[in-house]
Design a protein around this motif. Sequence first.
Motif, short mmCIF file in Angstrom:
data_model
loop_
_atom_site.label_atom_id
_atom_site.label_comp_id
_atom_site.label_asym_id
_atom_site.label_seq_id
_atom_site.Cartn_x
_atom_site.Cartn_y
_atom_site.Cartn_z
N LEU A 112 0.85 -1.20 0.00
CA LEU A 112 0.00 0.00 0.00
C LEU A 112 0.88 1.24 0.00
O LEU A 112 1.94 1.26 0.64
CB LEU A 112 -0.89 0.05 1.25
N LEU A 135 0.53 5.40 0.81
CA LEU A 135 -0.36 6.41 1.39
C LEU A 135 0.25 7.80 1.27
O LEU A 135 1.46 7.98 1.41
CB LEU A 135 -0.59 6.13 2.88
N ARG A 182 -1.09 12.33 1.52
CA ARG A 182 -2.16 13.35 1.61
C ARG A 182 -1.83 14.52 0.70
O ARG A 182 -0.66 14.77 0.42
CB ARG A 182 -2.25 13.91 3.03
N TYR A 236 -0.91 12.45 -2.32
CA TYR A 236 -1.88 11.39 -2.65
C TYR A 236 -1.70 10.93 -4.10
O TYR A 236 -1.53 9.72 -4.35
CB TYR A 236 -3.29 11.89 -2.31
N LEU A 267 -0.52 7.18 -5.58
CA LEU A 267 -1.11 6.43 -6.71
C LEU A 267 -0.04 6.13 -7.75
O LEU A 267 0.03 5.03 -8.30
CB LEU A 267 -2.24 7.26 -7.34
N GLU A 295 -1.56 -0.68 -4.22
CA GLU A 295 -2.65 0.30 -4.27
C GLU A 295 -2.19 1.60 -3.63
O GLU A 295 -1.48 1.57 -2.61
CB GLU A 295 -3.87 -0.19 -3.47
N TYR A 319 -3.56 5.09 -1.76
CA TYR A 319 -4.74 5.66 -1.10
C TYR A 319 -4.43 7.03 -0.52
O TYR A 319 -3.29 7.29 -0.11
CB TYR A 319 -5.21 4.76 0.06
N GLU A 333 -8.12 8.06 4.00
CA GLU A 333 -9.15 7.16 3.48
C GLU A 333 -8.89 5.72 3.92
O GLU A 333 -9.80 4.88 3.89
CB GLU A 333 -9.16 7.28 1.95
N MET A 334 -7.67 5.47 4.40
CA MET A 334 -7.29 4.08 4.68
C MET A 334 -8.21 3.42 5.70
O MET A 334 -8.61 2.28 5.55
CB MET A 334 -5.85 4.06 5.20
N PRO A 385 -9.39 0.03 3.40
CA PRO A 385 -8.13 -0.69 3.13
C PRO A 385 -7.41 -1.15 4.40
O PRO A 385 -6.62 -2.08 4.34
CB PRO A 385 -7.29 0.35 2.39
N ASN A 398 -2.23 8.49 10.58
CA ASN A 398 -2.68 7.35 9.76
C ASN A 398 -1.61 6.26 9.73
O ASN A 398 -1.92 5.06 9.77
CB ASN A 398 -3.00 7.79 8.34
#
Length: 608
Positions: A467, A469, A471, A475, A479, A494, A496, A500-501, A505, A531
Amino acid sequence: MCGIIGIVGREDVADRLLDGLKRLEYRGYDSAGIATLHSGIIDRRRAEGKLVNLGKELSSDPLPGSIGIAHTRWATHGAPTTSNAHPHATDEVALVHNGIIENFKPLREELQGRGRVFTSETDTEVVAHLVSEAIEAGVLPEEAVKAVLPRLHGAFALAILFRQHPDLLIGARLGSPLVLGYGDDGETYLGSDALALAPLTQKIAYLEEGDWVVITREGAKIFDKDNVPVERPVTLSGVSGAMIDKGNHRHFMLKEIYEQPVVVAQTLKSYLQRMEERVTLPIPDFDLGSIRRVTIVACGTSFYAGMVAKYWFEQFARVAVDLDVASEFRYRTPVMEEGGLALFISQSGETADTLAALRHAKNEGQKIAVVVNVPTSTMAREADLLLPTHAGPEIGVASTKAFTCQLAVLAALAANLARAKGRLSAAEEKDIVRHLAEAPAALNAALAYDEMIEGMAHHVAAARDVLYLGRGTDYPLALEGALKLKEISYIHAEGYAAGEMKHGPIALIDDAVPVIVIAPSGPLFDKTVSNMQEVQARGGKVVLISDYDGVQAAGDGCLATITMPKVHPLIAPLVYAVPVQLLAYHVAVAKGTDVDQPRNLAKSVTVE
Ligand code: F6R
């Protein structure tokens, strides 16, 4: 995506055709083939997989002939087998095709109804049969092609040989690029891009939409979509054979990652007036002041650059931004205000979805801005406001230097938009110039962590899922990091928004899932760290990418930390692109994948 090369030569052409195909390898392909004319017949060699297989075929069974066509195929209709590989041929014609013939099914049924026998599952073979049928009925090649082209729906670049005309090659383009090359010794060439023809010639004419060309040993005659003879300007392509060399690097991708300080500096040079401390655009009087809404459309990595731009346009210029992946854009009947700005971002300038979206926006009365790396591309030619990146040819399939150059241009566009909207003071503009000008050095500093990243790549290489992550503008970088990793290492990844995690997720988190957290110190840092701690509380293994302050504040308990230079938030997306690119690269190398030509991928996706 598929590649084409054709030669109307003076000597045997098979070796040079194979060489040309090697230069097209970067586009991604899964089979290849060559056809020549000799001894009164059409002769072909085709092979599945890499060009080395075709090379073996040619060594064991050489192909003479001074006129020929060649193709690398990226499978769309039918598996990547030898029988589906181009050239497709009948006794009378052989042809290669880029793009898709959308109405191939009814055409195939019609031809089968007349007793034609097909030997492949491709959409392309219908074209060979349609032209061949006409030739067999006694129609001359030019007339046959002229009659067949309007029957084809979809996108194509074609190169066609005729058994009975050993000095004739006909090319056609609609929706898929094709260039004509002029040799010094009277030879003429066709190629899907100027790069393929670089060792043969730099004298290039770009065919326009709907053009078709008749090449003989006497020269080339170009016709437009209405069959009217036309001249297309001959330009010097400026791409040399040397430019696609890997230099001292093991892969093009690594070379291109390392080129970023230089190419970003080159790109910024056209947008920053250092002496005047101004940010400008190539068309200084383009009216940005009246723009009330911007629609940004792109695919893949270019889309993530657009996502960063959305944050900037809204923050600096306070202009509302719609953002879409190109393949969705047209089909959701988007609302666009007359006179709005539609911005398309593309490395290649040929991506079919993005191009179709551009044309849709143009029909809806939008002003068209294009950020593009290939100045001769279709998108570049259809732009009202052309904003070039100067990344140079990008050969690695995974986009790297094009992305950071796109970000540099988009930051400059954001500043221009903000100034035109009266939202940027001279002092703020001066700051932006200063921060952007610092980007090349900061990119250099980021590259210094290459070895360190290589050293920790095994942690990620062992994972099944990863994953990312981030902000704010981190963000889209999350991706992009996930996209880079999955496309070249084949590890499921992925990205995120960090916040949103916890909305789903987080269920994936355990000690087998590395979580890459992109968090430069700054206003959003503490929130992202919260997070990150939610991940750690559940046994998740965190790789923190931050600067010295960030690593000092939150690095304890992480599986690994990657320390970036401390930079202004404006240039952080450019600088933090480097570690995510390098991480994906080293993980892929550790896994032994084909970094520059990952499976199933194409460089320039010219089908919808
Ligand atoms: C990813 C990648 C692709 C491209 C996408 C759009 O590394 O290269 O996702 O970004 O296919 O291509 P362009 O920018 O040529 O329109």
